[in-house]
Motif scaffolding. Sequence first.
Motif, PDB file in Angstrom:
ATOM      1  N   ALA C  60      43.370  42.460 -99.567  1.00  0.00           N
ATOM      2  CA  ALA C  60      42.145  43.237 -99.767  1.00  0.00           C
ATOM      3  C   ALA C  60      42.315  44.592 -99.087  1.00  0.00           C
ATOM      4  N   PRO C  61      42.904  45.578 -99.775  1.00  0.00           N
ATOM      5  CA  PRO C  61      43.129  46.879 -99.137  1.00  0.00           C
ATOM      6  C   PRO C  61      41.819  47.604 -98.848  1.00  0.00           C
ATOM      7  N   VAL C  62      41.707  48.167 -97.639  1.00  0.00           N
ATOM      8  CA  VAL C  62      40.515  48.936 -97.263  1.00  0.00           C
ATOM      9  C   VAL C  62      40.977  50.294 -96.771  1.00  0.00           C
ATOM     10  N   ALA C  63      40.133  51.279 -96.969  1.00  0.00           N
ATOM     11  CA  ALA C  63      40.462  52.629 -96.508  1.00  0.00           C
ATOM     12  C   ALA C  63      40.264  52.698 -94.999  1.00  0.00           C
ATOM     13  N   PRO C  64      41.155  53.407 -94.266  1.00  0.00           N
ATOM     14  CA  PRO C  64      40.971  53.528 -92.815  1.00  0.00           C
ATOM     15  C   PRO C  64      39.685  54.241 -92.447  1.00  0.00           C
ATOM     16  N   GLU C  65      39.113  55.012 -93.378  1.00  0.00           N
ATOM     17  CA  GLU C  65      37.901  55.773 -93.026  1.00  0.00           C
ATOM     18  C   GLU C  65      36.682  54.876 -92.896  1.00  0.00           C
ATOM     19  N   THR C  66      36.749  53.625 -93.393  1.00  0.00           N
ATOM     20  CA  THR C  66      35.576  52.759 -93.310  1.00  0.00           C
ATOM     21  C   THR C  66      35.664  51.773 -92.159  1.00  0.00           C
ATOM     22  N   MET C  67      36.636  51.964 -91.245  1.00  0.00           N
ATOM     23  CA  MET C  67      36.770  50.996 -90.162  1.00  0.00           C
ATOM     24  C   MET C  67      36.032  51.475 -88.915  1.00  0.00           C
ATOM     25  N   VAL C  68      35.675  50.516 -88.036  1.00  0.00           N
ATOM     26  CA  VAL C  68      35.029  50.881 -86.779  1.00  0.00           C
ATOM     27  C   VAL C  68      36.084  51.446 -85.846  1.00  0.00           C
ATOM     28  N   ASP C  69      35.614  52.047 -84.746  1.00  0.00           N
ATOM     29  CA  ASP C  69      36.499  52.724 -83.796  1.00  0.00           C
ATOM     30  C   ASP C  69      37.304  51.692 -82.998  1.00  0.00           C
ATOM     31  N   PRO C  70      38.633  51.629 -83.113  1.00  0.00           N
ATOM     32  CA  PRO C  70      39.379  50.599 -82.386  1.00  0.00           C
ATOM     33  C   PRO C  70      39.670  50.940 -80.929  1.00  0.00           C
ATOM     34  N   LEU C  71      39.538  52.213 -80.551  1.00  0.00           N
ATOM     35  CA  LEU C  71      39.973  52.611 -79.207  1.00  0.00           C
ATOM     36  C   LEU C  71      39.106  52.009 -78.091  1.00  0.00           C
ATOM     37  N   PRO C  72      37.753  52.072 -78.157  1.00  0.00           N
ATOM     38  CA  PRO C  72      36.956  51.427 -77.101  1.00  0.00           C
ATOM     39  C   PRO C  72      37.177  49.919 -77.047  1.00  0.00           C
ATOM     40  N   GLN C  73      37.459  49.299 -78.221  1.00  0.00           N
ATOM     41  CA  GLN C  73      37.713  47.850 -78.205  1.00  0.00           C
ATOM     42  C   GLN C  73      38.968  47.531 -77.405  1.00  0.00           C
TER      43      GLN C  73
END
Lengths: 182, 151, 114
Positions: C60-73
């Motif tokens: 299920a390919p998703v665009a990176p622009e729709t992901m949440v911010d991984p850095l604080p996680q």
Amino acid sequence: MLAIYIVLMLMIIGAVIAIEIKSLLSSVIAVGAVGMGLSLIALILNAPDVAITQLVVEIISVIILIRATIKKDLPESTTEQRVMSGVAALVFLAALVLVGIAVFKEIPPFGQPIMRVAGEYLANGVQETGATNIVASILLDYRGYDTLGEATVLFTAVLGVLTVVRRQGKKSEKSGGGSDHE
Amino acid sequence: MSKEREQGMSLIVKTITRLTVGLILLYGIYIVTHGHVSPGGGFAGGVIIALAFVHLLLAFGKDTAFKVLSESMMSILESTGALLFLLIALIGFVGGHFFMNVLPKGHPFNLFSAGIILPCNIAICLKVGAGLFAIAVALVLLKLAVEKEEK
Amino acid sequence: MVAYVMCMALLGLGIYCVLMKRNLIKIIVGLVITEYAINLFFVLISYRKNGLAPIFAADAPVAPETMVDPLPQALVLTAIVIGLATTALIVALAMRLYEKYGTFDIAEIRELKG
């Protein structure tokens, strides 16, 4: 998004119970409820790594806290509250409110993060590191120094716990001190 | 059997523990090894593995738990994890700088991909798991010592 | 914005507990609540509206622009484990104090010491 506010409300209620209840065991269990709420919120807000880690860490920390309080269910302190600590609490909470108002003017609105650095990681992470879990690639490739420092802190904490609970060398200290009979 | 019954909890807890402790350990290993393709990683997996041993310690008492994982083994495992992590970071100097991903990246979505991330996860898992189990053992046994003194 | 205010309220409750309570276990409880509030703030600030978890899937390919911010996680993941280790250190110290003085009350401990 209603689910987040419900869980947050439950967390605040759990925190109030943990702070104000008389029994220490109930207080510790209420803290466990607050941690479970944090795990649920991480799951709702699409942070599955944080949710798994928080869940298991919560379990082990509740075990440690229960072992510390079991069979020592002392009543709350009967000595009078000192004026100084109340004043200190008021000053800290006032400072917190002032800083909070200043921060809320600058902070981006809820649901629209800035992501100036993280956008780069998300766009190139799979090609550069080969890991499809971007959190793992940040943790161990882009920002490995953070993890190395974390390992150092964990090592120091384990060393500290093992030093504090050590039983050897206790005898000579007891015969010399004897302050526990006062 | 009678000696075994002296330590730990009741027979029901011990029977259930025999069934579940292996599954918990297996789940922890799964979480660690698939940390770069699915949620999880060294921290969560290490804590889950530590919890499996804490489970054993609480249900069966300290003798059985130490038979499975002794105290000296714990310190060896934790030191191994820390040194392995540092070694992987130092290997990066082969390619240029500290923490460089020098191993072959492989194909994404495979288990054996992502270069140094899989060995790093295993090193962190050893370190976190052994460290937290050592903390739990120290606190549980300290509690018993305090009780003995009060009597 | 309401979520941030509630997170701040949790932080205030933790600080109040650390400053006002006289029982060592209650102080530890306050510290743990403060730590949870800070972790919660990092999780909240990483959220993007209608975002997806920062994990790519093969089918299920998703665009990176729709992901949440991984850095604080990633930052909060290390903070959780460090928090557990420091909590264990504080608990060990508190249990040693209980062994020596027979109470968790810091006012009584201060009087006994003097």
